[in-house]
Scaffold this active site. Structure first.
Site, PDB file in Angstrom:
ATOM      1  N   THR A 188     -41.919  21.284  -7.339  1.00  0.00           N
ATOM      2  CA  THR A 188     -42.596  21.118  -8.696  1.00  0.00           C
ATOM      3  C   THR A 188     -41.264  21.240  -9.387  1.00  0.00           C
ATOM      4  O   THR A 188     -40.070  21.750  -9.321  1.00  0.00           O
ATOM      5  CB  THR A 188     -43.677  22.057  -9.036  1.00  0.00           C
ATOM      6  OG1 THR A 188     -43.833  21.450  -9.837  1.00  0.00           O
ATOM      7  CG2 THR A 188     -43.077  23.572  -8.537  1.00  0.00           C
ATOM      8  N   THR A 190     -47.688  21.193 -12.281  1.00  0.00           N
ATOM      9  CA  THR A 190     -48.390  21.022 -10.567  1.00  0.00           C
ATOM     10  C   THR A 190     -48.731  21.698  -9.207  1.00  0.00           C
ATOM     11  O   THR A 190     -48.403  22.831  -9.670  1.00  0.00           O
ATOM     12  CB  THR A 190     -47.520  20.074 -10.006  1.00  0.00           C
ATOM     13  OG1 THR A 190     -47.415  19.172 -10.655  1.00  0.00           O
ATOM     14  CG2 THR A 190     -46.909  19.636  -8.528  1.00  0.00           C
TER      15      THR A 190
HETATM   16  N1  ASP Z   1     -42.626  17.160  -9.629  1.00  0.00           N
HETATM   17  C1  ASP Z   1     -44.162  16.161 -10.455  1.00  0.00           C
HETATM   18  C2  ASP Z   1     -43.367  14.990 -10.361  1.00  0.00           C
HETATM   19  O1  ASP Z   1     -42.283  14.663 -10.963  1.00  0.00           O
HETATM   20  C3  ASP Z   1     -43.951  17.291 -11.434  1.00  0.00           C
HETATM   21  C4  ASP Z   1     -43.922  18.041 -11.854  1.00  0.00           C
HETATM   22  O2  ASP Z   1     -44.107  19.427 -11.078  1.00  0.00           O
HETATM   23  O3  ASP Z   1     -43.634  19.011 -12.313  1.00  0.00           O
HETATM   24  O4  ASP Z   1     -43.854  13.774 -10.902  1.00  0.00           O
END
Ligand code: ASP
Length: 330
Positions: A247, A196
């Site tokens: 993230t 992300t």
């Molecule tokens: N936070 C993001 C989600 O849950 C994924 C990530 O940051 O890896 O969609």
């Protein structure tokens, strides 16, 4: 009014004005996802590609800030670079849903106006962060989801692509492996489940902004939405407090309201960005959530906090050399 009183009032105004001492200061902090990734799990080639992309994103956002552009323009520019790079879980190269499609989420917030824009489940808009920006600038709504979000993008004249544009061979491979391992990302190793992207900035005028973009979590059921497009969870910006992009395991970041909580602590408790970020990360960890955040304070002080082995990250400040890092020990 007496001269002395006038002088005192003028001095008070000067010292209260944000950034008078640092009129020229600007700061850009970016992330490219967090996860439990060890050095040995990333090839030298991939490591170099990731760091080069982070540098390009810092350069793109930094150019905007250097020429006096707005923080919102800078975070959008930095995030677009990473959306276009197939090595990150945003835009092209996003992780795939259980059915093998890319469903993209993004958001942006302007700390000056507290205007915000967000999209979830986008499938044909090349740069979801720019759609979030267009929604924010339009000013009538904050969030669109699914086909209605892509329809807005067409209305705003934003570039449309075939949904297959987002789907890379690498992500198809990882989805096959994920299915073979009965839908457990824990059984997978390496970078493939993370990536992300996000950016926070403080511009020369002392205004803040934040943006985040993602494909979500690998193998997610169609329609699942995480924290990234949720204002107050994955993204928040308020000139009076801070700008944050998060993230990680989005469900936890939504439940804690991570980005807003960090800004609240800074605004009401007077905490610095690192102290506030660590405190809210600790709350998220206590519930079982893993991930990280990047933060910038109104005076341009950058910070990050993460409870994983790695978080791809970078910082660039006016007149300074850009710094990028991936692993915890650097
Ligand atoms: N936070 C993001 C989600 O849950 C994924 C990530 O940051 O890896 O969609």
């Amino acid at each position: 009014m007496k001269i002395g009183t006038l002088l005192a009032a003028a001095l008070a105004l000067i010292s209260a004005a944000p950034g008078v001492a640092e009129a020229d200061a600007w700061t850009l902090v970016i992330h490219g996802g967090a996860g439990d990734i060890k050095r040995g799990q990333v090839s030298a080639g991939k490591d170099a590609l990731l760091r080069a992309a982070l540098q390009r994103a810092l350069a793109a956002g930094g150019d905007v800030l250097e020429r006096g552009g707005k923080a919102v323009e800078a975070v959008e520019a930095a995030v677009r670079i990473l959306e276009d790079d197939p090595n990150f879980n945003a835009g092209r190269g996003a992780v795939l849903t259980e059915r093998g499609a890319a469903e993209l989420d993004a958001s942006i917030m302007d700390g000056k106006t507290r205007g915000a824009g967000a999209v979830a489940g986008v499938t044909t808009t090349r740069n979801p962060v720019s759609l979030a920006r267009a929604i924010m600038d339009h000013g009538k709504q904050v969030m669109f989801a699914g086909p209605g979000a892509d329809a807005q993008a067409k209305r705003f004249g934003l570039e449309q692509v075939d949904p297959s544009y987002f789907v890379t061979e690498e992500e198809k491979h990882w989805l096959r492996e994920y299915r073979e391992k009965s839908g457990s990302t824990a059984a997978l190793s390496g970078m493939q489940k993370y990536g992300t992207v996000g950016a926070v900035a403080r511009d020369r005028s002392g205004h803040l902004a934040a943006a985040t973009s993602t494909g979500g979590r690998m193998g997610k059921p169609s329609g699942r939405v995480g924290d990234s497009p949720i204002i107050g969870a994955g993204t928040y910006a308020d000139d009076r407090a801070c700008a944050v992009s998060a993230t990680g395991a989005g469900e936890y970041y939504v439940r804690v309201g991570v980005a807003h909580s960090i800004c609240d602590r800074m605004r009401y408790l007077g905490e610095g960005p690192k102290v506030a970020a660590d405190a809210v990360q600790a709350e998220t960890s206590a519930l079982g959530g893993t991930g990280g955040v990047i933060v910038v304070a109104p005076d341009g002080t950058p910070a990050w906090s993460f409870n994983t082995d790695a978080m791809m990250r970078g910082v660039l400040r006016a007149g300074k050399t850009p710094e990028v890092a991936i692993f915890r020990d650097e």
